[in-house]
Enzyme design. Structure first.
Site, mmCIF file in Angstrom:
data_model
loop_
_atom_site.group_PDB
_atom_site.id
_atom_site.type_symbol
_atom_site.label_atom_id
_atom_site.label_comp_id
_atom_site.label_asym_id
_atom_site.label_seq_id
_atom_site.Cartn_x
_atom_site.Cartn_y
_atom_site.Cartn_z
ATOM 1 N N ASP A 134 -43.021 78.147 25.992
ATOM 2 C CA ASP A 134 -41.935 77.172 25.948
ATOM 3 C C ASP A 134 -41.530 76.945 24.488
ATOM 4 O O ASP A 134 -42.367 76.993 23.582
ATOM 5 C CB ASP A 134 -42.422 75.848 26.557
ATOM 6 C CG ASP A 134 -41.275 74.875 26.779
ATOM 7 O OD1 ASP A 134 -40.658 74.942 27.847
ATOM 8 O OD2 ASP A 134 -40.974 74.063 25.879
ATOM 9 N N HIS A 179 -39.522 71.601 32.482
ATOM 10 C CA HIS A 179 -40.026 72.717 31.680
ATOM 11 C C HIS A 179 -40.930 73.628 32.511
ATOM 12 O O HIS A 179 -41.017 74.813 32.250
ATOM 13 C CB HIS A 179 -40.799 72.199 30.455
ATOM 14 C CG HIS A 179 -39.906 71.611 29.408
ATOM 15 N ND1 HIS A 179 -39.604 72.258 28.237
ATOM 16 C CD2 HIS A 179 -39.214 70.453 29.379
ATOM 17 C CE1 HIS A 179 -38.777 71.515 27.519
ATOM 18 N NE2 HIS A 179 -38.528 70.405 28.197
HETATM 19 BR BR1 BUP Z 1 -36.502 64.718 40.980
HETATM 20 C C1 BUP Z 1 -36.839 66.411 41.686
HETATM 21 N N1 BUP Z 1 -37.553 67.757 43.509
HETATM 22 O O1 BUP Z 1 -37.494 65.528 43.769
HETATM 23 P P1 BUP Z 1 -34.035 69.468 35.574
HETATM 24 C C2 BUP Z 1 -36.666 67.542 40.936
HETATM 25 N N2 BUP Z 1 -36.942 68.759 41.477
HETATM 26 O O2 BUP Z 1 -37.601 69.984 43.298
HETATM 27 P P2 BUP Z 1 -35.350 67.119 34.447
HETATM 28 C C3 BUP Z 1 -37.370 68.884 42.774
HETATM 29 O O3 BUP Z 1 -37.287 69.676 39.331
HETATM 30 P P3 BUP Z 1 -35.426 68.123 31.805
HETATM 31 C C4 BUP Z 1 -37.310 66.508 43.034
HETATM 32 O O4 BUP Z 1 -34.928 71.179 41.497
HETATM 33 C C5 BUP Z 1 -35.410 71.064 39.111
HETATM 34 O O5 BUP Z 1 -35.826 72.388 39.290
HETATM 35 C C6 BUP Z 1 -35.352 70.354 40.452
HETATM 36 O O6 BUP Z 1 -35.384 69.890 36.292
HETATM 37 C C7 BUP Z 1 -36.787 69.960 40.642
HETATM 38 O O7 BUP Z 1 -34.194 67.974 35.165
HETATM 39 C C8 BUP Z 1 -36.491 70.315 38.352
HETATM 40 O O8 BUP Z 1 -32.910 69.528 36.526
HETATM 41 C C9 BUP Z 1 -35.924 69.261 37.415
HETATM 42 O O9 BUP Z 1 -33.905 70.326 34.371
HETATM 43 O O10 BUP Z 1 -35.920 67.993 33.318
HETATM 44 O O11 BUP Z 1 -36.417 66.846 35.408
HETATM 45 O O12 BUP Z 1 -34.656 65.948 33.863
HETATM 46 O O13 BUP Z 1 -35.577 66.777 31.189
HETATM 47 O O14 BUP Z 1 -36.327 69.129 31.197
HETATM 48 O O15 BUP Z 1 -34.005 68.562 31.887
#
Ligand code: BUP
Length: 454
Positions: A113, A18
């Site tokens: 959000d 988020h």
């Molecule tokens: Br793990 C990881 N480095 O090591 P998502 C994630 N990220 O930059 P999530 C890193 O966190 P929700 C790491 O690039 C993305 O922007 C990744 O968001 C970054 O999944 C973010 O992909 C992760 O939406 O969140 O964490 O499960 O549950 O809200 O979907």
């Protein structure tokens, strides 16, 4: 900044998933002649959030931070800590009133959000500040959220017809497999459902709903939502993605990756808050070994990073690491995912389909092997497959017992075939057109800024 520069406050909630799109949007608006204040709820749930914030402010001196101390909240122990934070922020938001009314120059808008939208909208309306929501999931999942109350009322699980496997959505939205809808969605007593029902009412009260997606990627859904037929007074859907990465000079140093051939490595990450069971992690290890492809695996052992203490060797075994040392690298800890996905050696992404990951892969043309786990992820996986950005292992259910290594190996071999790369680079091109000068998403951003100028 000129006199007409709008002053916009952004208010993310909990979890990097988020936080990240808010940081990206904040940085993008700041480079487009806007004054930005970023409201951050304290304390954060995960270390990754506080680290990302510290790094962001260090690199964006023009963006002001407004720390917002949360009121004490003692949730029941079985609640997901990120959900607890959504509720805690909502419960504290009325204290934001004096902070926002004294802000100088006065705010032109607040972007919040979805998980706190109703309470923010109430405070902002009192202060006559226009409110926007930034949706951090797909437009497709947004369409489901917009119909939440209707769907709960006509809960297909109460219809007595055991045979239902797909539910109809209103206004010509494509039907949704029941198995893609997270089970708590239909349970009015579950936090997931109460957060949805209390905040979805704001969809018709805010000035606009910004979504990190782009027209081409989800055209049908965006069109139907904007037709007014799903919710008749729904605020305009404003696709502004894929949001631009803001990272500057914090590369993850991975000499191993630099030495791999082009497009040969499968990147594996299940996001910031999904931990597979230990048995499943070992089967994934077996799958990787059997597939025989190169891999870079970000291993996560527990939901909140502060509790993730176990060593890689204890989870996967010394022998596995020895056998695969020439083919793969397993890392525990935070990496710069964006930068890894952009690396020329990466040729595929085994992903849980968190929406940020999907948009990053679209922007960078990396094919996804979708292995959704919970929440919005099965819905997102379908979007990925429909758009040609990858394959969805739809039989790998969150409720299902272990997915075996052999099955995983077969799908990995498939995703690493060249035809998926070709299709993903077509998506990359469409994404580039959307965020480039004069593109659909860029126009929406510029239009929103114009509307907020005094
Ligand atoms: Br793990 C990881 N480095 O090591 P998502 C994630 N990220 O930059 P999530 C890193 O966190 P929700 C790491 O690039 C993305 O922007 C990744 O968001 C970054 O999944 C973010 O992909 C992760 O939406 O969140 O964490 O499960 O549950 O809200 O979907």
């Amino acid at each position: 900044l000129d006199q007409t520069a709008p002053h916009i406050a952004l208010f993310p909630t909990a979890g990097v998933g988020h936080l990240m799109p808010f940081l990206r949007l904040a940085a993008m608006l700041a480079t487009r002649n806007c004054r930005i204040t970023l409201i951050t709820a304290q304390p954060t749930v995960s270390a990754a959030e506080s680290d990302e914030l510290a790094c962001f402010f260090a690199n964006h001196e023009n963006i002001k931070g407004l720390q917002f101390q949360l009121l004490p909240y003692n949730p029941s122990t079985d609640i997901d800590p990120f959900f607890a934070q959504f509720i805690s922020i909502s419960n504290s938001v009325h204290h934001l009133h004096p902070l926002l009314s004294n802000i100088s120059p006065p705010l032109s808008a607040i972007i919040a959000d979805f998980t706190i939208a109703s309470s923010v909208c109430k405070v902002a309306t009192d202060l006559s500040i226009p409110t926007y929501i930034l949706i951090t999931t797909s437009a497709r999942f947004l369409s489901l959220m917009a119909c939440h109350s209707q769907l709960v009322k006509n809960n297909p699980k109460n219809s007595g017809d055991e045979g239902i496997d797909c539910i109809k959505l209103p206004a010509g939205l494509a039907p949704m497999p029941l198995s893609s809808i997270p089970p708590p969605f239909f349970n009015p007593n579950h936090y997931f459902s109460t957060i949805l029902s209390s905040n979805s009412t704001s969809f018709s009260k805010v000035n606009g709903i910004l979504v990190n997606t782009f027209d081409w990627f989800e055209s049908e859904t965006i069109e139907v939502l904007n037709s007014g037929r799903v919710v008749h007074d729904l605020a305009p859907i404003l696709p502004v993605g894929p949001l631009e990465s803001f990272k500057v000079g914090q590369a993850t140093n991975l000499p191993w990756l630099d030495n791999q051939p082009a497009k040969s490595v499968l990147f594996i990450s299940f996001g910031s808050r999904t931990a597979l069971s230990k048995d499943q992690l070992r089967e994934l290890g077996t799958g990787l070994e059997k597939a025989g492809r190169r891999f870079l695996w970000i291993l996560k052992g527990s939901e909140v990073d502060k509790q993730d203490k176990e060593e890689i060797e204890d989870i996967l075994g010394k022998l596995f690491l020895e056998r695969t040392k020439n083919k793969g690298l397993v890392i525990k800890g935070w990496v710069n995912q964006d930068q890894i996905l952009a690396h020329p050696a990466i040729g595929g992404f085994l992903s849980h389909c968190g929406w940020n990951s999907v948009m990053e892969a679209a922007r960078l043309g990396v094919p996804i092997l979708a292995w959704p786990q919970h929440g919005d992820q099965r819905v997102n996986a379908q979007v990925v497959e429909n758009a040609g950005l990858g394959l969805w292992a739809r039989d790998w259910f969150w409720e299902k017992m272990l997915v075996k290594g052999e099955e995983i190996a077969e799908k990995i071999r498939k995703i690493m075939q060249g035809e998926n790369l070709v299709k993903a680079s077509e998506v990359e091109e469409k994404a580039r057109q959307a965020y480039g000068i004069g593109g659909s998403s860029e126009k929406v951003i510029q239009g929103t800024i114009e509307a907020l100028k005094k």
